[in-house]
Design a protein around this motif. Sequence first.
Motif, mmCIF file in Angstrom:
data_model
loop_
_atom_site.group_PDB
_atom_site.id
_atom_site.type_symbol
_atom_site.label_atom_id
_atom_site.label_comp_id
_atom_site.label_asym_id
_atom_site.label_seq_id
_atom_site.Cartn_x
_atom_site.Cartn_y
_atom_site.Cartn_z
ATOM 1 N N ASN A 224 -3.805 -8.791 -39.491
ATOM 2 C CA ASN A 224 -4.617 -8.735 -38.273
ATOM 3 C C ASN A 224 -4.188 -9.749 -37.223
ATOM 4 O O ASN A 224 -4.470 -9.592 -36.046
ATOM 5 C CB ASN A 224 -6.087 -8.960 -38.611
ATOM 6 C CG ASN A 224 -6.595 -7.916 -39.561
ATOM 7 O OD1 ASN A 224 -6.347 -6.727 -39.350
ATOM 8 N ND2 ASN A 224 -7.253 -8.332 -40.621
ATOM 9 N N ALA A 263 -2.510 3.400 -34.063
ATOM 10 C CA ALA A 263 -3.955 3.622 -34.211
ATOM 11 C C ALA A 263 -4.487 2.799 -35.386
ATOM 12 O O ALA A 263 -5.549 2.185 -35.299
ATOM 13 C CB ALA A 263 -4.235 5.108 -34.426
ATOM 14 N N LYS A 264 -3.720 2.768 -36.491
ATOM 15 C CA LYS A 264 -4.178 2.020 -37.671
ATOM 16 C C LYS A 264 -4.218 0.525 -37.366
ATOM 17 O O LYS A 264 -5.136 -0.184 -37.755
ATOM 18 C CB LYS A 264 -3.236 2.270 -38.857
ATOM 19 C CG LYS A 264 -3.495 3.598 -39.510
ATOM 20 C CD LYS A 264 -2.680 3.741 -40.778
ATOM 21 C CE LYS A 264 -2.546 5.207 -41.145
ATOM 22 N NZ LYS A 264 -1.180 5.659 -41.288
ATOM 23 N N ALA A 266 -4.563 -0.930 -34.432
ATOM 24 C CA ALA A 266 -5.665 -1.232 -33.521
ATOM 25 C C ALA A 266 -6.987 -1.251 -34.290
ATOM 26 O O ALA A 266 -7.823 -2.133 -34.082
ATOM 27 C CB ALA A 266 -5.714 -0.187 -32.409
ATOM 28 N N SER A 267 -7.153 -0.335 -35.234
ATOM 29 C CA SER A 267 -8.431 -0.309 -35.947
ATOM 30 C C SER A 267 -8.533 -1.486 -36.919
ATOM 31 O O SER A 267 -9.613 -2.029 -37.127
ATOM 32 C CB SER A 267 -8.657 1.046 -36.619
ATOM 33 O OG SER A 267 -8.327 1.014 -37.945
ATOM 34 N N ASP A 268 -7.412 -1.939 -37.492
ATOM 35 C CA ASP A 268 -7.415 -3.152 -38.340
ATOM 36 C C ASP A 268 -7.865 -4.361 -37.535
ATOM 37 O O ASP A 268 -8.713 -5.138 -37.961
ATOM 38 C CB ASP A 268 -5.987 -3.474 -38.829
ATOM 39 C CG ASP A 268 -5.620 -2.690 -40.067
ATOM 40 O OD1 ASP A 268 -6.483 -1.956 -40.563
ATOM 41 O OD2 ASP A 268 -4.473 -2.813 -40.519
ATOM 42 N N TYR A 270 -9.511 -4.408 -34.772
ATOM 43 C CA TYR A 270 -10.899 -4.238 -34.355
ATOM 44 C C TYR A 270 -11.852 -4.621 -35.491
ATOM 45 O O TYR A 270 -12.817 -5.358 -35.304
ATOM 46 C CB TYR A 270 -11.128 -2.771 -33.946
ATOM 47 C CG TYR A 270 -12.245 -2.641 -32.956
ATOM 48 C CD1 TYR A 270 -11.986 -2.626 -31.592
ATOM 49 C CD2 TYR A 270 -13.567 -2.584 -33.366
ATOM 50 C CE1 TYR A 270 -13.010 -2.547 -30.668
ATOM 51 C CE2 TYR A 270 -14.594 -2.500 -32.457
ATOM 52 C CZ TYR A 270 -14.308 -2.475 -31.106
ATOM 53 O OH TYR A 270 -15.318 -2.407 -30.196
ATOM 54 N N ALA A 271 -11.540 -4.121 -36.699
ATOM 55 C CA ALA A 271 -12.402 -4.409 -37.859
ATOM 56 C C ALA A 271 -12.416 -5.908 -38.148
ATOM 57 O O ALA A 271 -13.457 -6.483 -38.469
ATOM 58 C CB ALA A 271 -11.905 -3.641 -39.071
ATOM 59 N N GLN A 274 -14.513 -7.653 -35.452
ATOM 60 C CA GLN A 274 -15.936 -7.341 -35.627
ATOM 61 C C GLN A 274 -16.529 -8.129 -36.804
ATOM 62 O O GLN A 274 -17.621 -8.677 -36.718
ATOM 63 C CB GLN A 274 -16.072 -5.834 -35.878
ATOM 64 C CG GLN A 274 -17.511 -5.395 -35.963
ATOM 65 C CD GLN A 274 -17.628 -3.896 -35.804
ATOM 66 O OE1 GLN A 274 -17.463 -3.367 -34.710
ATOM 67 N NE2 GLN A 274 -17.885 -3.214 -36.888
#
Length: 377
Positions: A224, A263-264, A266-268, A270-271, A274
């Motif tokens: 990340n 996409a993966k 960016a979502s990592d 983001y998670a 968060q």
Amino acid sequence: MSGHARFSPSSANRRLNCPPSLVLEEQFAEEESQYAAEGSAGHALAEHLIRKHLKQRSKRPVSDYYSDELLEAVDEYVSYVIGEIEEAKRVCNGPVFTVEQRVDASDYVDECFGTADMVIVTDKVAHIIDLKLGKGVPVFAEENPQLMIYGLGILGMAEMLYDVETVRLTIFQPRLNNSSTWNIAPDTLKAWGEEVLKPRGAMALMGAGDFNAGSWCRFCKARNQCRARAEEFLALAKMEFRQPALLSDDEIAEVLKIADDLAKWASDVYAFAQDQAIIHGKEWNGFKLVEGRSNRKYTSEDEAAEAATTAGYTDIYKRSLVTITEMERLMGKQEFTRILGRLVYKPQGKITLVPYSDKREAINKTTAAAEFQEVSL
Ligand code: SF4
């Protein structure tokens, strides 16, 4: 030998592709995931069942993770292993079977050791079988560095007994219906150990070499916050497209190549951000925590049904057939096939565009177009 391998075979793909990841990851705490704990529980049960078949002492483990679905996956693996054990007994007078075998490859890389789930050695073949209980991405045996390292370690032991002609590596991944086997000659495997594993492993232990992002970043503890990974993905945003105004086919293919990974990633990120905000109260510039959308629910289904019935509403229940898996469990496999076999079919999967590296067989272009039209009508 300490309990913790600095160069763990399960991280070998990452270490060989991005050697300095080893030292970078050492500054992060161990990640305890529920999936890993469930996987360990599944492995413990598989070990017990195989030991029982081999008439070795073993106590059935207990775990809250033992769902019907996990037990089914473990059963499938155990059946496969038992088949291989029986076949080995048939072709060889003195086969050797070891479950959860500690494997040491420190002749090639310092502090490189791990555990092979199942090892079967006959006078000709050293077979290493690895159970993967993940449901995320399919993993394949061909040129799989984790299994190749196990192969090197087992070869060191097996060659004391037999002139092994083949090292056979199998990955069994029941939850994805994926299993693959790959054969490699001992000399070829040893050459890989000398020419690839040894030098890359030494670099990894020293933190040397270049950072290199790729599919192996998925389980990296630094994923990340890793600059190399971020730079790799952000380079997409800087792609210089030539004129004219519309992208060419080649340019679209370039975007496709990286879009899935982007996409993966960016979502990592983001998670991760968060998680930091919710658990550690971290504030990110320009972002705030809000409540997500939710659906209405009955506080008590029984009370709601009673109130609706009292008010004169009777048509308030839905009936639906239990799922195929539940029905199969209810009837047992044989009865299920006898009674319902002719009434079950497998619909065609949705047609998807994937890179050439995907192991699934390509479908015919004309068929794809016709099927797409049928679905769209
Ligand atoms: S995230 Fe990827 S590039 Fe970064 S250190 Fe880990 S493996 Fe290497």
